[in-house]
Scaffold this motif. Structure first.
Motif, short mmCIF file in Angstrom:
data_model
loop_
_atom_site.label_atom_id
_atom_site.label_comp_id
_atom_site.label_asym_id
_atom_site.label_seq_id
_atom_site.Cartn_x
_atom_site.Cartn_y
_atom_site.Cartn_z
N PHE A 1 0.87 -1.18 0.00
CA PHE A 1 0.00 0.00 0.00
C PHE A 1 0.90 1.23 0.00
O PHE A 1 2.11 1.12 0.22
CB PHE A 1 -0.94 0.00 1.22
CG PHE A 1 -0.21 0.01 2.55
CD1 PHE A 1 0.07 1.21 3.20
CD2 PHE A 1 0.20 -1.17 3.15
CE1 PHE A 1 0.74 1.23 4.41
CE2 PHE A 1 0.87 -1.16 4.38
CZ PHE A 1 1.14 0.04 5.00
N ASP A 2 0.31 2.38 -0.25
CA ASP A 2 1.07 3.64 -0.31
C ASP A 2 1.08 4.30 1.06
O ASP A 2 0.04 4.79 1.51
CB ASP A 2 0.42 4.55 -1.36
CG ASP A 2 1.04 5.94 -1.40
OD1 ASP A 2 2.10 6.14 -0.77
OD2 ASP A 2 0.47 6.83 -2.07
N TYR B 1 -0.67 7.50 1.50
CA TYR B 1 -2.13 7.44 1.30
C TYR B 1 -2.60 8.44 0.25
O TYR B 1 -3.73 8.93 0.28
CB TYR B 1 -2.86 7.62 2.64
CG TYR B 1 -2.42 6.55 3.63
CD1 TYR B 1 -3.05 5.32 3.68
CD2 TYR B 1 -1.31 6.77 4.45
CE1 TYR B 1 -2.60 4.33 4.54
CE2 TYR B 1 -0.85 5.78 5.32
CZ TYR B 1 -1.50 4.57 5.35
OH TYR B 1 -1.04 3.57 6.20
N LEU C 1 -7.56 2.65 7.09
CA LEU C 1 -6.34 2.81 6.30
C LEU C 1 -5.39 1.64 6.50
O LEU C 1 -5.08 1.28 7.63
CB LEU C 1 -5.63 4.12 6.70
CG LEU C 1 -6.46 5.39 6.52
CD1 LEU C 1 -5.71 6.60 7.06
CD2 LEU C 1 -6.80 5.61 5.05
N THR D 1 -2.18 -0.57 7.11
CA THR D 1 -1.05 -0.23 7.96
C THR D 1 -0.33 -1.51 8.38
O THR D 1 -0.89 -2.59 8.27
CB THR D 1 -1.54 0.52 9.22
OG1 THR D 1 -0.44 0.77 10.08
CG2 THR D 1 -2.56 -0.27 9.98
N ALA E 1 -0.61 6.02 10.14
CA ALA E 1 -1.00 6.72 8.91
C ALA E 1 -0.89 8.24 9.08
O ALA E 1 -1.42 8.79 10.05
CB ALA E 1 -2.42 6.34 8.53
#
Length: 319
Positions: free
Chosen positions: A11-12, A15, A220, A222, A271
């Motif tokens: 994942f980025d 975000y 989100l 993580t 995040a």
């Protein structure tokens, strides 16, 4: 700026948010009874006699006297930690230093403070304060009694910080009114909740604070402790009602003392929008220091950390 562009995550960790968007993140609305919940806990903690016991530590340092410390927190929980005292000058200020979710195995001697008694507590269940049935694994510790709003372990950890302040006041009554708090990650989130309701803390530094904007934190991806909370939430969606009472961003909006907050643009463990929710909730005269990344090595990190360290030294300078 040198925000990492290559990383091992699926994942980025930004975000997809730029600084301008992060600075626009607002804290969530407080649940009814939020202030009463925390004020009652604070009064209960204030009534506890910490009964500190000190002994010379096996750890030694050229600039600091090092003492092993035990004190009593709420629910008669025995908290272990360290107290360091300057070899030069007198004690004119106190500082409580919180730790990350990895716990702590020794004091941090690199803090840029002078004439300060520095207390390093290990929060309940972790490191020197380990005690069954609380797990030392962050993924399990963060879930301990999460189904019981009044006894969730995170609230107990906040109380441990208040009793750390009580310990400093008991040992050095003249530092009352001149006690700061500094915490990173796990300790940053706890710090927001502790400072908001303890008028004995006169300023605080929070780095990469967790537990910010709990509704958003659940959504989100993580690699941090939030991952296990997200997994629990999928099976028990009503846990959000507990988490809303343990929201560092909601608490931060109640803080009235000077604050220095360090937040990251890229962070796989906490995040960034949740970090910024905490920083943005503070009154606008407080300083927000921007790091390119948190919980991740990156080019330029040493330079940024050196600048931040200087700011921390100035922030906690004895008047």
């Amino acid at each position: 700026m040198s925000i990492p562009t290559t990383h091992p995550f699926d994942f980025d960790p930004t975000y997809g948010m730029q600084l301008e968007e992060l600075l626009a993140v607002e804290p969530p609305e407080a649940p009814a009874g939020f202030d009463d919940f925390w004020k009652a806990r604070y009064l209960k903690a204030l009534a506890v006699d910490p009964q500190p016991v000190l002994r010379r530590s096996k750890i030694t340092h050229a600039d600091w006297h090092v003492l092993d410390l035990v004190y009593i927190s709420t629910s008669s929980f025995r908290i272990g930690g360290w107290l360091i005292l300057p070899r030069k000058g007198e004690v004119r200020r106190g500082l409580v230093v919180g730790h990350g979710y990895g716990g702590r195995d020794r004091p941090d001697f690199d803090l840029p403070v002078e004439e300060t008694a520095v207390l390093f507590p290990c929060c309940r269940g972790l490191s020197l304060s380990a005690r069954p049935p609380i797990s030392q694994n962050p993924s399990w510790h963060v879930l301990h009694d999460i189904d019981k709003p009044g006894s969730y372990v995170i609230g107990g950890c906040v109380e441990d910080l208040w009793l750390a302040v009580s310990t400093l006041v008991a040992l050095y009554p003249w530092v009352s009114g001149h006690i700061g708090y500094s915490g990173i990650s796990f300790g940053g989130g706890l710090g927001a909740m502790a400072i908001a309701y303890d008028p004995r803390i006169d300023r605080g530094h929070l780095a990469l604070p967790t537990f910010g904007d709990q509704p958003l934190r659940l959504t989100l991806p993580t690699v941090g402790s939030a991952q296990s909370v997200q997994a629990y939430h999928k099976k028990h969606p009503d846990v959000l009602e507990t988490l809303r009472f343990y929201d560092a961003a909601t608490a931060a909006s109640r803080i009235k003392v000077p604050m220095l907050t360090a937040v990251a643009l890229f962070d796989p463990s906490v995040a960034p929008p949740c970090q910024f929710a905490v920083a943005n909730a503070l009154p606008k005269f407080n300083e927000i220091f921007i790091l390119d990344a948190g919980h991740f090595d990156y080019p330029g990190s040493a330079k940024q950390e050196a600048v931040l360290r200087d700011k921390i030294g100035q922030f906690f300078r004895v008047p």
